[in-house]
Design a protein around this motif. Structure first.
Motif, short mmCIF file in Angstrom:
data_model
loop_
_atom_site.label_atom_id
_atom_site.label_comp_id
_atom_site.label_asym_id
_atom_site.label_seq_id
_atom_site.Cartn_x
_atom_site.Cartn_y
_atom_site.Cartn_z
N PHE A 218 -6.32 2.07 -4.36
CA PHE A 218 -5.19 2.34 -3.21
C PHE A 218 -5.46 3.77 -2.74
CE2 PHE A 218 -3.83 -1.86 -4.50
CZ PHE A 218 -3.29 -2.46 -3.31
N CYS B 182 0.28 4.05 -2.96
CA CYS B 182 -0.11 5.51 -2.66
C CYS B 182 0.85 6.33 -2.98
CB CYS B 182 -0.43 5.44 -1.21
SG CYS B 182 -2.05 4.91 -0.34
N PRO C 247 0.76 -1.16 -0.04
CA PRO C 247 -0.21 0.11 -0.02
C PRO C 247 0.82 1.18 -0.05
CG PRO C 247 -0.22 -1.19 2.06
CD PRO C 247 0.56 -2.01 1.20
#
Length: 241
Positions: A204, A186, A182
């Protein structure tokens, strides 16, 4: 397999990751430019891909070196630190990885343009199995192997056993991959958001980016909604018909 091979034996799975000048150099290149957990993800993907290739008759004659090469280099688009200078500002991470892998392979091997294109396709399409699985065995096996690192024995093919999965993860531990994924996704949404609006990376950003940053990202992503773009485009062309 040479005793100094960087690739361990996998007796349960019954596959051997080919130790060649090219695969060894590719591993070094991946280690130079990506994180340790990304490298292990790529190695697990390579092992899983070879397992699938050994079990699916149409893939039996696939070029094992090209499969392993594609898997090892497939996440160069996640380059870290100073290596981010290798990346584009306007291409999806899969395309960055495919471009870098093609140039690396062209420099370090005698692959012809057909084999180079297979490697490029395998990496560029690895997040789109609905296309990759209908291309050449190298491309399809690569996509299957990479997906297997996220699904384990629950892979939709039903061909990966629990024992095989445990052996591969034991050989190439996950480290902090679950936490890193993640963060990477991101980061892509922050660094080059336009490459994330029409694909899974944007999910995400939409879910995990917080505060005003998240609000801004979600608003921009909504402006680039593909459904709205297509229907809006058709509506706008009415005046010319």
């Amino acid at each position: 397999m040479p005793t100094d091979s960087p690739f361990p034996q996998l007796p349960v799975s019954g596959i051997t990751i080919p130790t060649t000048a090219l695969t060894t150099a590719a591993l070094s290149y991946s280690r130079e430019h990506t994180s340790a957990s990304t490298v292990n993800h790529c190695l697990r993907s390579a092992a899983f891909a070879l397992i699938f290739a050994s079990k699916i008759p149409p893939y039996a004659a696939a070029d094992a070196e090209a499969i392993v090469l594609s898997c090892i280099l497939h996440d160069l688009g996640w380059a870290i630190g100073d290596s981010k200078a290798l990346l584009s500002s306007d291409k999806r991470f899969e395309v960055d990885g495919a471009d870098l892998a093609r140039e690396f392979t062209r420099t370090h091997s005698d692959y012809d343009e057909v084999r180079l294109q297979e490697v490029w396709d395998a990496i560029a399409l690895h997040t789109t199995p609905s296309i990759a699985l209908h291309k050449q065995p190298v491309v399809a096996a690569t996509a299957m192997g990479i997906l297997a690192d996220f699904t384990g024995p629950h892979h939709p093919s039903g061909l990966l056993t629990v024992a095989e999965y445990k052996e591969v993860v034991g050989a190439f531990p996950r480290l902090d991959f679950r936490e890193e994924l993640p963060r990477v996704m991101c980061g892509l949404c922050r660094d080059k958001p336009a490459t994330t609006y029409d694909n899974f990376v944007g999910e995400f950003g939409a879910e995990l980016l917080e505060g005003t940053e998240g609000e801004s990202y979600r608003a921009d992503r909504d402006k680039h909604n593909v459904r709205k773009m297509l229907l809006g485009g058709l509506e706008a062309t009415k005046q010319y018909e």
